[in-house]
Enzyme design. Sequence first.
Site, short mmCIF file in Angstrom:
data_model
loop_
_atom_site.label_atom_id
_atom_site.label_comp_id
_atom_site.label_asym_id
_atom_site.label_seq_id
_atom_site.Cartn_x
_atom_site.Cartn_y
_atom_site.Cartn_z
N SER A 133 -31.40 -41.44 12.23
CA SER A 133 -30.53 -40.32 11.86
C SER A 133 -29.13 -40.83 11.54
O SER A 133 -28.97 -41.62 10.62
CB SER A 133 -30.53 -39.28 12.99
OG SER A 133 -29.97 -38.06 12.56
N ALA A 134 -28.11 -40.41 12.29
CA ALA A 134 -26.76 -40.94 12.04
C ALA A 134 -26.74 -42.45 12.19
O ALA A 134 -25.98 -43.14 11.50
CB ALA A 134 -25.76 -40.29 13.00
N GLY A 151 -27.36 -38.68 16.65
CA GLY A 151 -26.47 -37.74 17.34
C GLY A 151 -25.33 -37.26 16.47
O GLY A 151 -24.34 -36.73 16.98
N GLY A 152 -25.46 -37.44 15.15
CA GLY A 152 -24.45 -36.91 14.24
C GLY A 152 -23.09 -37.55 14.36
O GLY A 152 -22.09 -36.97 13.92
N ASP A 189 -38.36 -32.73 7.48
CA ASP A 189 -36.96 -33.05 7.78
C ASP A 189 -36.10 -32.61 6.60
O ASP A 189 -36.37 -33.00 5.46
CB ASP A 189 -36.83 -34.56 8.00
CG ASP A 189 -35.41 -35.01 8.29
OD1 ASP A 189 -34.50 -34.15 8.39
OD2 ASP A 189 -35.20 -36.23 8.43
N HIS A 212 -37.43 -33.53 12.08
CA HIS A 212 -36.42 -34.54 12.36
C HIS A 212 -36.52 -34.97 13.83
O HIS A 212 -36.61 -34.14 14.73
CB HIS A 212 -35.03 -33.97 12.08
CG HIS A 212 -33.95 -35.01 12.04
ND1 HIS A 212 -33.81 -35.90 11.00
CD2 HIS A 212 -32.96 -35.31 12.94
CE1 HIS A 212 -32.78 -36.69 11.24
NE2 HIS A 212 -32.25 -36.36 12.40
#
Length: 342
Positions: A173-174, A96-97, A288, A318
């Site tokens: 991801s994050a 979620g960055g 990605d 991604h």
Amino acid sequence: MSHETIKLQSSNDPYKLLHILPNPDGSITRNEKFCPTKPATPDPAANDNNDPVLTKDVFINQSKNIWLRIFLPRQPLDHDSSSSDKLPLIVYFHGGGFIVHSPDMTVYHNFCSGMAVHLQAVVVSVNYRHAPEHRLPAAYDDAIEALHCIKTTKEDWLTKYVDFSNCFLMGSSAGGNLVYNVALRVAAAEVDDHDHKHNNLLPLKIRGLILHQPAFGGVNRTGSEIRLLHDRILPACVSDLGWELSLPPGADRDHEYCNPMVEGRGSKVLDQIKSLGWKVMVTGCDGDPLIDLQIKLVKVMNQKGVQVVGHFDAGGFHAIEFGIPSKAEALFALLKNFVFSS
């Protein structure tokens, strides 16, 4: 990012793509309707007998909104657990960055439930503070706090069913970035604390790290970032905004939290990860935009002698595992082999 990102339409406005609004005080307003959630189901009697996983939410620090969602396969409830049949522990950190999402989001809930079933492991998904209200390293600090809470927990789902000597840290991801940066901290503390009284996590013993499509960046775009600059799922404008909102004020994407390839960054601690015997798996796909730095990280770890394996698929995108069940099952098969390999 989650599978919800797949619904995004082409736009040059990253705020619109992320369904967030900037506020004058520097905070953001998040569209909760864009991220549907699922309640925990902790009661075996009230739960659907066909549901193979029970879930429970446990608060660690209410003032910081740090909490855990525990995913317990139902099978251990059917018989008494002994020390010989306790389950591995996967401590999971969502993507979620660093600015959106939580463990109770339906996509993460379903993903962690599937992982618990396929691996027959207890999964603990951690909620951490969001930027820009709480910029990095707040999320890293929260992860460390969560690990220290888990190691001293009295929660019976963990004390009764978990093998604390068989723990893996995983992030998407994050969350993959978070696991990497937290691992550097933990490894440094483990090696420096020779008397094992202060910084280490015993009886919680980390065996390995799983970096799933980890989010890294840099001031200079990589080839994959340029090739997929306007990617449908993770365009550069979204990645750039995530780093702009989450890095310390004034920092650029060559900050050590973002770019693991900064000269000298982590070199000593990678030696420490090697000495601790941790194994590492990095997964990704060439659809990605972030894949080039993921591959480079694997090469650097190999050069340092870390036990690392990279699994990079052709095509994809991604967060593909959150939207395509067959891809999730393939990932779970990789994870199972990694966790249970000697």
